[in-house]
Design a protein around this motif. Structure first.
Motif, PDB file in Angstrom:
ATOM      1  N   ILE A 156      -5.982  24.306  98.722  1.00 41.90           N
ATOM      2  CA  ILE A 156      -6.117  25.656  98.167  1.00 41.90           C
ATOM      3  C   ILE A 156      -5.040  26.590  98.700  1.00 41.90           C
ATOM      4  O   ILE A 156      -4.472  27.385  97.947  1.00 41.90           O
ATOM      5  CB  ILE A 156      -7.519  26.220  98.459  1.00 41.90           C
ATOM      6  CG1 ILE A 156      -8.595  25.362  97.810  1.00 41.90           C
ATOM      7  CG2 ILE A 156      -7.636  27.665  98.027  1.00 41.90           C
ATOM      8  CD1 ILE A 156      -8.559  25.339  96.308  1.00 41.90           C
ATOM      9  N   ASP A 157      -4.742  26.497  99.985  1.00 43.87           N
ATOM     10  CA  ASP A 157      -3.741  27.402 100.561  1.00 43.87           C
ATOM     11  C   ASP A 157      -2.371  27.213  99.918  1.00 43.87           C
ATOM     12  O   ASP A 157      -1.698  28.182  99.586  1.00 43.87           O
ATOM     13  CB  ASP A 157      -3.630  27.219 102.076  1.00 43.87           C
ATOM     14  CG  ASP A 157      -4.848  27.761 102.802  1.00 43.87           C
ATOM     15  OD1 ASP A 157      -5.547  28.622 102.227  1.00 43.87           O
ATOM     16  OD2 ASP A 157      -5.091  27.330 103.946  1.00 43.87           O
ATOM     17  N   SER A 158      -1.963  25.966  99.744  1.00 47.02           N
ATOM     18  CA  SER A 158      -0.650  25.731  99.138  1.00 47.02           C
ATOM     19  C   SER A 158      -0.656  26.151  97.668  1.00 47.02           C
ATOM     20  O   SER A 158       0.337  26.680  97.159  1.00 47.02           O
ATOM     21  CB  SER A 158      -0.217  24.277  99.284  1.00 47.02           C
ATOM     22  OG  SER A 158      -1.087  23.419  98.579  1.00 47.02           O
ATOM     23  N   LEU A 159      -1.772  25.963  96.985  1.00 49.05           N
ATOM     24  CA  LEU A 159      -1.892  26.402  95.598  1.00 49.05           C
ATOM     25  C   LEU A 159      -1.810  27.928  95.516  1.00 49.05           C
ATOM     26  O   LEU A 159      -1.107  28.480  94.666  1.00 49.05           O
ATOM     27  CB  LEU A 159      -3.213  25.912  95.007  1.00 49.05           C
ATOM     28  CG  LEU A 159      -3.452  26.162  93.536  1.00 49.05           C
ATOM     29  CD1 LEU A 159      -2.425  25.446  92.677  1.00 49.05           C
ATOM     30  CD2 LEU A 159      -4.864  25.709  93.162  1.00 49.05           C
ATOM     31  N   ARG A 160      -2.478  28.609  96.424  1.00 47.86           N
ATOM     32  CA  ARG A 160      -2.456  30.077  96.467  1.00 47.86           C
ATOM     33  C   ARG A 160      -1.040  30.578  96.756  1.00 47.86           C
ATOM     34  O   ARG A 160      -0.574  31.533  96.147  1.00 47.86           O
ATOM     35  CB  ARG A 160      -3.427  30.585  97.535  1.00 47.86           C
ATOM     36  CG  ARG A 160      -3.568  32.092  97.542  1.00 47.86           C
ATOM     37  CD  ARG A 160      -4.592  32.585  98.561  1.00 47.86           C
ATOM     38  NE  ARG A 160      -5.887  31.984  98.329  1.00 47.86           N
ATOM     39  CZ  ARG A 160      -6.612  31.363  99.267  1.00 47.86           C
ATOM     40  NH1 ARG A 160      -6.178  31.254 100.486  1.00 47.86           N
ATOM     41  NH2 ARG A 160      -7.786  30.851  98.972  1.00 47.86           N
TER      42      ARG A 160
END
Length: 151
Positions: free
Chosen positions: A16-20
């Motif tokens: 999720i962090d890399s997607l965000r």
């Protein structure tokens, strides 16, 4: 063969962090592409230049950098809000949206940037008041422009 889902393969770990971070970078790039630099040049000529007319060059550049950075960040903030709301966007609607919550956010952005640029160290009280009024108007206007921006 695994069934393909909307966000990836079934059982695939989604970071999720890399997607965000990717979405934030794409939004900031869209904002950079859509930012109306010509209009900011008019703001510089009509609003900023009269304030800094007699200032030393180093202070002029600091204020210009501060104003451009604030305008861009407020523009990005407006685009984020428009994306979050996912409704038809108009400039008039942006006035209503700007109201309490986002006015506070832009105020926080102004405070953060004035601290980062050490405004109180190089401006007297009278000049600081003029600069704050300018920054408040810039943040509001550019937030609304970002909000009304078509993506």
């Amino acid at each position: 063969m695994q069934k393909k889902e909307r966000f990836g393969l079934v059982g695939e770990i989604i970071h999720i962090d890399s997607l965000r971070i990717k979405k934030e970078a794409a939004l900031r790039q869209d904002a950079l592409d859509a930012f109306t630099w010509d209009e900011m040049e008019r703001v510089k000529a009509n609003l900023i230049e009269p304030i800094v007319k007699y200032w030393p060059a180093s202070r002029k550049w600091l204020l210009l950098e501060l104003c451009y950075r604030l305008a861009y960040e407020a523009f990005v903030c407006g685009m984020k809000e428009a994306k979050w709301r996912r409704s038809p966007r108009t400039f008039k609607e942006a006035l209503d949206v700007f109201a309490p919550r986002h006015q506070a956010h832009c105020q926080q952005l102004m405070e953060q940037l004035t601290k980062e640029f050490h405004v109180f160290e190089w401006l007297d009280e009278w000049s600081a008041e003029s600069v704050f009024m300018l920054l408040a108007e810039l943040s509001k206007n550019w937030f609304m422009k970002g909000y009304a921006q078509k993506r």
